[in-house]
Design an enzyme around this catalytic site. Structure first.
Site, PDB file in Angstrom:
ATOM      1  N   CYS A 158      -6.823 -19.231  20.786  1.00  0.00           N
ATOM      2  CA  CYS A 158      -6.613 -17.835  21.188  1.00  0.00           C
ATOM      3  C   CYS A 158      -5.126 -17.494  21.212  1.00  0.00           C
ATOM      4  O   CYS A 158      -4.408 -17.882  22.144  1.00  0.00           O
ATOM      5  CB  CYS A 158      -7.243 -17.615  22.567  1.00  0.00           C
ATOM      6  SG  CYS A 158      -6.951 -15.988  23.257  1.00  0.00           S
ATOM      7  N   CYS A 161      -3.980 -15.319  24.115  1.00  0.00           N
ATOM      8  CA  CYS A 161      -3.867 -16.055  25.385  1.00  0.00           C
ATOM      9  C   CYS A 161      -2.608 -16.933  25.409  1.00  0.00           C
ATOM     10  O   CYS A 161      -1.940 -17.028  26.423  1.00  0.00           O
ATOM     11  CB  CYS A 161      -5.067 -16.979  25.584  1.00  0.00           C
ATOM     12  SG  CYS A 161      -6.647 -16.203  25.260  1.00  0.00           S
ATOM     13  N   ASP A 162      -2.328 -17.607  24.306  1.00  0.00           N
ATOM     14  CA  ASP A 162      -1.336 -18.686  24.347  1.00  0.00           C
ATOM     15  C   ASP A 162      -0.084 -18.442  23.515  1.00  0.00           C
ATOM     16  O   ASP A 162       0.853 -19.237  23.573  1.00  0.00           O
ATOM     17  CB  ASP A 162      -1.995 -19.999  23.875  1.00  0.00           C
ATOM     18  CG  ASP A 162      -3.123 -20.423  24.801  1.00  0.00           C
ATOM     19  OD1 ASP A 162      -3.054 -20.079  25.999  1.00  0.00           O
ATOM     20  OD2 ASP A 162      -4.061 -21.077  24.339  1.00  0.00           O
TER      21      ASP A 162
HETATM   22  C1  LIG Z   1      -9.239 -22.749  25.387  1.00  0.00           C
HETATM   23  C2  LIG Z   1      -9.381 -21.285  25.775  1.00  0.00           C
HETATM   24  C3  LIG Z   1      -8.331 -20.651  26.412  1.00  0.00           C
HETATM   25  C4  LIG Z   1      -8.466 -19.312  26.775  1.00  0.00           C
HETATM   26  N1  LIG Z   1      -7.438 -18.722  27.427  1.00  0.00           N
HETATM   27  C5  LIG Z   1      -7.555 -17.437  27.821  1.00  0.00           C
HETATM   28  C6  LIG Z   1      -6.491 -16.787  28.533  1.00  0.00           C
HETATM   29  O1  LIG Z   1      -5.441 -17.373  28.789  1.00  0.00           O
HETATM   30  N2  LIG Z   1      -6.697 -15.501  28.906  1.00  0.00           N
HETATM   31  C7  LIG Z   1      -7.839 -14.809  28.611  1.00  0.00           C
HETATM   32  O2  LIG Z   1      -7.957 -13.639  28.999  1.00  0.00           O
HETATM   33  N3  LIG Z   1      -8.845 -15.390  27.933  1.00  0.00           N
HETATM   34  C8  LIG Z   1      -8.734 -16.678  27.529  1.00  0.00           C
HETATM   35  N4  LIG Z   1      -9.731 -17.268  26.823  1.00  0.00           N
HETATM   36  C9  LIG Z   1     -10.913 -16.462  26.489  1.00  0.00           C
HETATM   37  C10 LIG Z   1     -11.820 -16.350  27.730  1.00  0.00           C
HETATM   38  O3  LIG Z   1     -12.064 -17.637  28.234  1.00  0.00           O
HETATM   39  C11 LIG Z   1     -13.127 -15.662  27.372  1.00  0.00           C
HETATM   40  O4  LIG Z   1     -12.862 -14.394  26.792  1.00  0.00           O
HETATM   41  C12 LIG Z   1     -13.976 -15.456  28.624  1.00  0.00           C
HETATM   42  O5  LIG Z   1     -14.205 -16.676  29.281  1.00  0.00           O
HETATM   43  C13 LIG Z   1     -15.324 -14.831  28.272  1.00  0.00           C
HETATM   44  O6  LIG Z   1     -16.028 -14.701  29.457  1.00  0.00           O
HETATM   45  P1  LIG Z   1     -17.620 -14.587  29.468  1.00  0.00           P
HETATM   46  O7  LIG Z   1     -18.004 -14.500  30.892  1.00  0.00           O
HETATM   47  O8  LIG Z   1     -18.045 -13.520  28.552  1.00  0.00           O
HETATM   48  O9  LIG Z   1     -18.161 -15.920  28.816  1.00  0.00           O
HETATM   49  P2  LIG Z   1     -17.844 -17.468  29.028  1.00  0.00           P
HETATM   50  O10 LIG Z   1     -16.596 -17.719  29.759  1.00  0.00           O
HETATM   51  O11 LIG Z   1     -18.013 -18.044  27.664  1.00  0.00           O
HETATM   52  O12 LIG Z   1     -19.051 -17.935  29.946  1.00  0.00           O
HETATM   53  C14 LIG Z   1     -20.360 -17.999  29.449  1.00  0.00           C
HETATM   54  C15 LIG Z   1     -21.254 -18.541  30.530  1.00  0.00           C
HETATM   55  O13 LIG Z   1     -22.617 -18.430  30.098  1.00  0.00           O
HETATM   56  C16 LIG Z   1     -23.296 -19.598  30.474  1.00  0.00           C
HETATM   57  N5  LIG Z   1     -24.495 -19.745  29.650  1.00  0.00           N
HETATM   58  C17 LIG Z   1     -24.601 -19.987  28.318  1.00  0.00           C
HETATM   59  N6  LIG Z   1     -25.887 -20.082  27.969  1.00  0.00           N
HETATM   60  C18 LIG Z   1     -26.620 -19.878  29.099  1.00  0.00           C
HETATM   61  C19 LIG Z   1     -28.007 -19.880  29.399  1.00  0.00           C
HETATM   62  N7  LIG Z   1     -28.927 -20.118  28.462  1.00  0.00           N
HETATM   63  N8  LIG Z   1     -28.405 -19.655  30.671  1.00  0.00           N
HETATM   64  C20 LIG Z   1     -27.491 -19.392  31.644  1.00  0.00           C
HETATM   65  N9  LIG Z   1     -26.168 -19.387  31.422  1.00  0.00           N
HETATM   66  C21 LIG Z   1     -25.740 -19.639  30.168  1.00  0.00           C
HETATM   67  C22 LIG Z   1     -22.268 -20.713  30.307  1.00  0.00           C
HETATM   68  O14 LIG Z   1     -22.627 -21.868  31.061  1.00  0.00           O
HETATM   69  C23 LIG Z   1     -21.029 -20.004  30.876  1.00  0.00           C
HETATM   70  O15 LIG Z   1     -21.005 -20.141  32.274  1.00  0.00           O
HETATM   71  C24 LIG Z   1      -9.641 -18.586  26.452  1.00  0.00           C
HETATM   72  C25 LIG Z   1     -10.705 -19.246  25.810  1.00  0.00           C
HETATM   73  C26 LIG Z   1     -10.579 -20.579  25.465  1.00  0.00           C
HETATM   74  C27 LIG Z   1     -11.735 -21.269  24.781  1.00  0.00           C
END
Ligand SMILES: Cc1cc2nc3c(=O)[nH]c(=O)nc-3n(C[C@H](O)[C@H](O)[C@H](O)COP(=O)(O)OP(=O)(O)OC[C@H]3O[C@@H](n4cnc5c(N)ncnc54)[C@H](O)[C@@H]3O)c2cc1C
Length: 333
Positions: A158, A161-162
């Site tokens: 990302c 992010c970084d």
């Molecule tokens: C290495 C890395 C670094 C990042 N750094 C940043 C940063 O510095 N700043 C920033 O803003 N963003 C950052 N991001 C992006 C950010 O993490 C994502 O945009 C954000 O986490 C998305 O949130 P979300 O809640 O949509 O999904 P996610 O964080 O992907 O969470 C999804 C959730 O759904 C759950 N899930 C999946 N399938 C099921 C199921 N069948 N039943 C129940 N639960 C389920 C998973 O267990 C998880 O808890 C980074 C991403 C990565 C990979």
């Protein structure tokens, strides 16, 4: 018990069985939230504070994607940044404190053809009048030596992010689509040089994005090239590149590697039940409304573009408010 429109035989039998039970014995949840990343937990906080008594299933990665990163510098409220896992731990504690019922399980089956909807985990079956899907997406990685070990130490998925951690550094972006071009262009704001490494002899990115990349003086392009290994002790120091046209390998010193080969949304449970786009992200209208009334989506699972923690949290908030309005309009509260 509500009208059953259509459902699988097994679920139909289950709902008929429930119809024969005393209605008061059958608990129908107001809402179930799938996912415990920023979108799911924020939806939970808002739903709990609207008295919806939400149930939240964490899935297999409690806290979501931010639990695999280190420093998060762009989430508002933390003047010196915060470690990703710590941020998610605080968010989860806040959700518990306002009354979200967090269950450490994954949904293994969801039936949206019945109403109330059915959500099954390994151990339980829930009926629910609404559903908030916040199952996120997973960045695709190369699966090569050094990639996992140096994640957060020079390897990233990302640029937004970084990128700011790499001022005056030499970087590689891997990929050939629009997001690779976007990541490379964004990184030129900080880096001394950005080399786009692509295994084919041309990009699949739109011509306008390609043109911008070609025109940028800080961007170099290596076609027909594959990264085979990322080297470094505690930070990225070099990569081994395979030139698949001339069949030769060489080492390139580098400070950071950004992988931009796409994301896989976690939407397998919803295939043939909700409208998905060509990359399998959930299609939404008016921000959170899916193709099924009463089913809302938030965060990366329905966002192929922004993919940020704060945008996911924001849409999680909207999904919970939309859910409350839906339940009120249907007189289900
Ligand atoms: C290495 C890395 C670094 C990042 N750094 C940043 C940063 O510095 N700043 C920033 O803003 N963003 C950052 N991001 C992006 C950010 O993490 C994502 O945009 C954000 O986490 C998305 O949130 P979300 O809640 O949509 O999904 P996610 O964080 O992907 O969470 C999804 C959730 O759904 C759950 N899930 C999946 N399938 C099921 C199921 N069948 N039943 C129940 N639960 C389920 C998973 O267990 C998880 O808890 C980074 C991403 C990565 C990979």
């Amino acid at each position: 018990m509500k009208l059953i429109i259509a459902c699988t035989t097994e679920n139909l039998i289950y709902v008929i069985y429930l119809n024969y039970m005393n209605k008061t014995d059958v608990k129908i949840e107001n809402t179930i939230i799938l996912g415990s990343g920023p979108a799911g937990l924020t939806a939970g906080i808002y739903a709990a504070r609207s008295n919806l008594e939400p149930i939240l299933l964490t899935g297999s990665t409690p806290g979501g994607q931010l639990t695999i990163t280190t420093e998060v510098e762009n989430f508002p409220g933390f003047e010196n940044g915060i470690m990703g896992p710590v941020l998610m731990d605080i968010m989860q504690k806040q959700a518990i404190n306002v009354g979200v019922n967090i269950i450490n399980e994954s949904a293994i089956e969801v039936d949206l053809k019945t109403y109330p909807f059915i959500v099954k985990t390994q151990n339980q079956t829930f009926l629910t009048n609404s559903l908030i899907i916040a199952t996120g997406a997973s960045a695709k990685f190369l699966g090569i030596d050094g990639e996992n070990r140096l994640m957060g130490k020079g390897v990233s998925g990302c640029a937004t992010c970084d990128g700011a951690f790499f001022r005056e550094k030499n970087l590689i972006v891997v990929g050939g689509g629009d997001s690779a071009m976007e990541e490379a262009l964004f990184l030129t704001k900080f880096a001394s040089s950005v080399t786009i490494v692509h295994r084919k002899d041309s990009f699949r990115a739109s011509s306008i994005m390609q043109e911008r990349a070609f025109k940028n003086e800080k961007i170099k392009i290596l076609f027909n090239s594959e990264i085979k290994k990322i080297n470094g002790e505690n930070k990225v120091e070099s990569v081994i590149i395979f030139d698949n046209k001339h069949n030769k390998e060489y080492t390139m010193p580098i400070d950071g590697v950004f992988i931009a080969i796409g994301h896989t949304p976690n939407t397998k449970l919803f295939v043939n039940q909700l409208d998905l786009d060509e990359m399998n992200f959930i299609k939404v209208q008016n921000i959170t409304n899916t193709s099924k009334e009463g089913v809302f989506a938030a965060g990366d699972v329905s966002d192929p573009k922004y993919k940020q923690a704060i945008s996911s949290a924001g849409i999680g908030c909207i999904a919970a408010i939309d859910t409350m309005h839906y339940l009120e309009d249907k007189n289900l509260l």
